[in-house]
Design an enzyme around this catalytic site. Structure first.
Site, PDB file in Angstrom:
ATOM      1  N   GLY A   1       1.018  -1.438  -0.469  1.00  0.00           N
ATOM      2  CA  GLY A   1      -0.158   0.509  -0.099  1.00  0.00           C
ATOM      3  C   GLY A   1       0.758   1.343   0.564  1.00  0.00           C
ATOM      4  CB  THR A   2       0.171   4.280  -1.394  1.00  0.00           C
ATOM      5  OG1 THR A   2       1.014   3.259  -2.618  1.00  0.00           O
ATOM      6  CG2 THR A   2       0.545   5.848  -1.570  1.00  0.00           C
ATOM      7  CB  THR A   3       2.507   5.889   3.315  1.00  0.00           C
ATOM      8  OG1 THR A   3       2.060   4.651   4.106  1.00  0.00           O
ATOM      9  CG2 THR A   3       2.313   7.332   4.268  1.00  0.00           C
TER      10      THR A   3
END
Length: 129
Positions: free
Chosen positions: A15-17
């Site tokens: 996932g992306t932060t």
């Protein structure tokens, strides 16, 4: 030398932060730089923070093609607004344009965005879409 053991049933951490925070003098935005697909790292140096105007940026998360296309369209609309009104665009306007594009294509897009920036009318602003 040990054999590489990979458990296909293990939890996949991916996932992306992306983040944005308002402070007294403006907005701070940031994002990680990796592009992943499960445990595979496709690119270690991806720019997920994109300028929309001189005073507005967007943090992109989701399908890269979707988020880049949304960003390009919003940037185009904001450039037209800047020419028409001879002023920097409002952050709220950028967020509304992105929201309209996302809503009108909600069944076809995989995107989550943060629109952040500063304008004369509202000061520092952050919108999560």
């Amino acid at each position: 030398m040990e054999a590489f053991n990979f458990d296909v049933n293990a939890e996949q951490l991916s996932g992306t932060t992306v983040m944005a925070a308002v402070y007294d003098g403006g907005v701070v935005i940031g994002a990680d730089s990796r592009t992943t697909s499960g445990n595979y790292i496709g690119n270690r140096a991806t720019d997920k923070v994109t300028p929309l105007a001189e005073n507005i940026y967007i943090c992109r998360s989701g399908a890269k093609a979707d988020t880049q296309t949304i960003s390009d369209h919003v940037r185009n609309y904001l450039a037209q607004q800047s020419i028409e009104f001879d002023t920097l665009p409002e952050v709220r306007s950028a967020a509304n344009i992105a929201m309209q594009i996302m809503y009108n294509n909600k069944n076809a897009l995989s995107a989550a965005l943060i629109v952040a920036g500063w304008d004369e009318k509202s000061g520092p602003s952050v919108f999560c879409l």
